[in-house]
Scaffold this motif. Structure first.
Motif, PDB file in Angstrom:
ATOM      1  N   HIS A 241       0.823  -1.202   0.000  1.00 14.92           N
ATOM      2  CA  HIS A 241       0.000   0.000   0.000  1.00 14.92           C
ATOM      3  C   HIS A 241       0.865   1.264   0.000  1.00 14.92           C
ATOM      4  N   THR A 242       2.023   1.209   0.659  1.00 16.54           N
ATOM      5  CA  THR A 242       2.956   2.339   0.639  1.00 16.54           C
ATOM      6  C   THR A 242       3.492   2.542  -0.774  1.00 16.54           C
ATOM      7  N   LYS A 243       3.815   1.454  -1.453  1.00 17.92           N
ATOM      8  CA  LYS A 243       4.321   1.567  -2.820  1.00 17.92           C
ATOM      9  C   LYS A 243       3.251   2.117  -3.766  1.00 17.92           C
ATOM     10  N   VAL A 244       2.004   1.694  -3.588  1.00 25.13           N
ATOM     11  CA  VAL A 244       0.921   2.224  -4.428  1.00 25.13           C
ATOM     12  C   VAL A 244       0.749   3.716  -4.161  1.00 25.13           C
ATOM     13  N   ALA A 245       0.783   4.109  -2.894  1.00 24.03           N
ATOM     14  CA  ALA A 245       0.674   5.536  -2.556  1.00 24.03           C
ATOM     15  C   ALA A 245       1.833   6.312  -3.181  1.00 24.03           C
ATOM     16  N   TRP A 246       3.038   5.755  -3.124  1.00 19.39           N
ATOM     17  CA  TRP A 246       4.208   6.392  -3.728  1.00 19.39           C
ATOM     18  C   TRP A 246       3.996   6.563  -5.232  1.00 19.39           C
ATOM     19  N   ALA A 247       3.471   5.529  -5.892  1.00 20.33           N
ATOM     20  CA  ALA A 247       3.244   5.587  -7.340  1.00 20.33           C
ATOM     21  C   ALA A 247       2.257   6.697  -7.695  1.00 20.33           C
ATOM     22  N   TRP A 248       1.191   6.824  -6.904  1.00 20.51           N
ATOM     23  CA  TRP A 248       0.229   7.910  -7.153  1.00 20.51           C
ATOM     24  C   TRP A 248       0.894   9.267  -6.912  1.00 20.51           C
ATOM     25  N   ASP A 249       1.621   9.389  -5.807  1.00 22.92           N
ATOM     26  CA  ASP A 249       2.269  10.662  -5.462  1.00 22.92           C
ATOM     27  C   ASP A 249       3.289  11.102  -6.512  1.00 22.92           C
ATOM     28  N   HIS A 250       3.948  10.140  -7.136  1.00 19.89           N
ATOM     29  CA  HIS A 250       5.009  10.453  -8.093  1.00 19.89           C
ATOM     30  C   HIS A 250       4.559  10.291  -9.541  1.00 19.89           C
ATOM     31  N   ASP A 251       3.247  10.201  -9.726  1.00 22.83           N
ATOM     32  CA  ASP A 251       2.651  10.164 -11.066  1.00 22.83           C
ATOM     33  C   ASP A 251       3.250   9.063 -11.936  1.00 22.83           C
ATOM     34  N   THR A 252       3.444   7.883 -11.355  1.00 25.68           N
ATOM     35  CA  THR A 252       3.998   6.774 -12.129  1.00 25.68           C
ATOM     36  C   THR A 252       2.970   5.687 -12.412  1.00 25.68           C
ATOM     37  N   VAL A 253       1.711   5.947 -12.064  1.00 24.97           N
ATOM     38  CA  VAL A 253       0.643   5.014 -12.427  1.00 24.97           C
ATOM     39  C   VAL A 253       0.376   5.217 -13.913  1.00 24.97           C
ATOM     40  N   ARG A 254       0.383   4.116 -14.673  1.00 30.00           N
ATOM     41  CA  ARG A 254       0.253   4.238 -16.118  1.00 30.00           C
ATOM     42  C   ARG A 254      -0.966   3.470 -16.622  1.00 30.00           C
TER      43      ARG A 254
ATOM     44  N   ALA B 197       0.433   0.348 -11.448  1.00 30.69           N
ATOM     45  CA  ALA B 197       1.674   0.839 -10.839  1.00 30.69           C
ATOM     46  C   ALA B 197       2.686  -0.302 -10.865  1.00 30.69           C
ATOM     47  N   LYS B 198       3.870  -0.029 -11.341  1.00 26.45           N
ATOM     48  CA  LYS B 198       4.932  -1.042 -11.385  1.00 26.45           C
ATOM     49  C   LYS B 198       5.658  -1.033 -10.041  1.00 26.45           C
ATOM     50  N   LEU B 199       5.216  -1.906  -9.130  1.00 28.64           N
ATOM     51  CA  LEU B 199       5.734  -1.905  -7.761  1.00 28.64           C
ATOM     52  C   LEU B 199       7.155  -2.414  -7.657  1.00 28.64           C
ATOM     53  N   SER B 200       7.555  -3.286  -8.585  1.00 26.60           N
ATOM     54  CA  SER B 200       8.892  -3.885  -8.485  1.00 26.60           C
ATOM     55  C   SER B 200      10.001  -2.841  -8.610  1.00 26.60           C
ATOM     56  N   HIS B 201       9.702  -1.673  -9.187  1.00 24.78           N
ATOM     57  CA  HIS B 201      10.710  -0.629  -9.357  1.00 24.78           C
ATOM     58  C   HIS B 201      10.692   0.411  -8.234  1.00 24.78           C
ATOM     59  N   ILE B 202       9.780   0.230  -7.294  1.00 27.68           N
ATOM     60  CA  ILE B 202       9.637   1.212  -6.225  1.00 27.68           C
ATOM     61  C   ILE B 202      10.288   0.672  -4.956  1.00 27.68           C
TER      62      ILE B 202
ATOM     63  N   GLN C 205     -11.669   1.450   6.516  1.00 25.85           N
ATOM     64  CA  GLN C 205     -10.691   0.905   5.571  1.00 25.85           C
ATOM     65  C   GLN C 205      -9.781   2.056   5.186  1.00 25.85           C
ATOM     66  N   VAL C 206      -8.497   1.912   5.413  1.00 24.47           N
ATOM     67  CA  VAL C 206      -7.583   3.040   5.213  1.00 24.47           C
ATOM     68  C   VAL C 206      -6.581   2.823   4.088  1.00 24.47           C
ATOM     69  N   SER C 207      -6.678   1.702   3.420  1.00 26.66           N
ATOM     70  CA  SER C 207      -5.775   1.490   2.294  1.00 26.66           C
ATOM     71  C   SER C 207      -6.615   1.341   1.031  1.00 26.66           C
ATOM     72  N   ASP C 208      -6.054   1.784  -0.064  1.00 23.41           N
ATOM     73  CA  ASP C 208      -6.756   1.655  -1.331  1.00 23.41           C
ATOM     74  C   ASP C 208      -6.537   0.252  -1.876  1.00 23.41           C
ATOM     75  N   PRO C 209      -7.606  -0.405  -2.337  1.00 21.63           N
ATOM     76  CA  PRO C 209      -7.471  -1.763  -2.858  1.00 21.63           C
ATOM     77  C   PRO C 209      -6.645  -1.802  -4.143  1.00 21.63           C
ATOM     78  N   CYS C 210      -5.969  -2.906  -4.343  1.00 23.96           N
ATOM     79  CA  CYS C 210      -5.257  -3.144  -5.593  1.00 23.96           C
ATOM     80  C   CYS C 210      -5.127  -4.648  -5.791  1.00 23.96           C
ATOM     81  N   VAL C 211      -4.836  -5.027  -7.008  1.00 23.57           N
ATOM     82  CA  VAL C 211      -4.578  -6.423  -7.340  1.00 23.57           C
ATOM     83  C   VAL C 211      -3.123  -6.494  -7.772  1.00 23.57           C
ATOM     84  N   VAL C 212      -2.338  -7.350  -7.125  1.00 24.54           N
ATOM     85  CA  VAL C 212      -0.913  -7.461  -7.444  1.00 24.54           C
ATOM     86  C   VAL C 212      -0.697  -8.680  -8.340  1.00 24.54           C
ATOM     87  N   VAL C 213      -0.088  -8.441  -9.497  1.00 22.28           N
ATOM     88  CA  VAL C 213       0.154  -9.488 -10.489  1.00 22.28           C
ATOM     89  C   VAL C 213       1.277 -10.396 -10.012  1.00 22.28           C
TER      90      VAL C 213
END
Length: 146
Positions: free
Chosen positions: A4-17, A110-115, A53-61
């Motif tokens: 969830h921290t990595k997803v938040a980071w991706a949103w904050d740094h505009d890396t969600v594609r 969001a590409k979490l492996s690079h964060i 609920q304080v984290s945003d849901p996501c599905v991790v591949v």
């Protein structure tokens, strides 16, 4: 909390594609996507009789099948799907329902492996979560008192 921290980071740094998923219009309902994934446990906090609920849901591949629509779209292991066609989802069943209702889709990924997040970043997200909970408790308390 790390996912969830990595997803938040991706949103904050505009890396969600956006990832465009195209399936065969004739076969899409029976064509497997070629996805193995997990739905990270949601972060829930309880306070003053409220559960939030304080984290945003996501599905991790976890893996993508070769020559599948997802592989063709460039989805990779470690990516986190955060929305489908601009729709958020609350759980894995809701994600599947959205995916099964559309032939062609745009997933926000969001590409979490690079964060890489350090303890300071995790603490920043924790603090944001606590502020979110405080705000929710105040709002619900005001509503209950009215």
């Amino acid at each position: 909390l790390e996912v969830h921290t990595k997803v938040a980071w991706a949103w904050d740094h505009d890396t969600v594609r956006p990832v465009h998923i195209t399936r065969d219009p004739e076969k899409w309902k029976s064509q497997p996507l070629g996805l193995t994934a997990n739905f990270p446990e949601q972060v829930m906090l309880s306070s003053h009789g409220f559960t939030v609920q304080v984290s945003d849901p996501c599905v991790v591949v976890q893996s993508v099948t070769e020559n599948s629509p997802l592989a063709s779209a460039g989805l990779e292991e470690g990516d986190a799907i955060v929305s489908v066609n601009g729709q958020d989802f609350k759980n894995f069943d809701e994600f599947i329902a959205i995916v099964n209702s559309e032939c062609d889709m745009v997933w926000e990924v969001a590409k979490l492996s690079h964060i890489v997040v350090d303890d300071e970043e995790v603490q920043r997200v924790r603090n944001a979560i606590l502020m979110r909970v405080d705000h929710e408790v105040e709002a619900r308390s005001a509503w209950a008192a009215a």
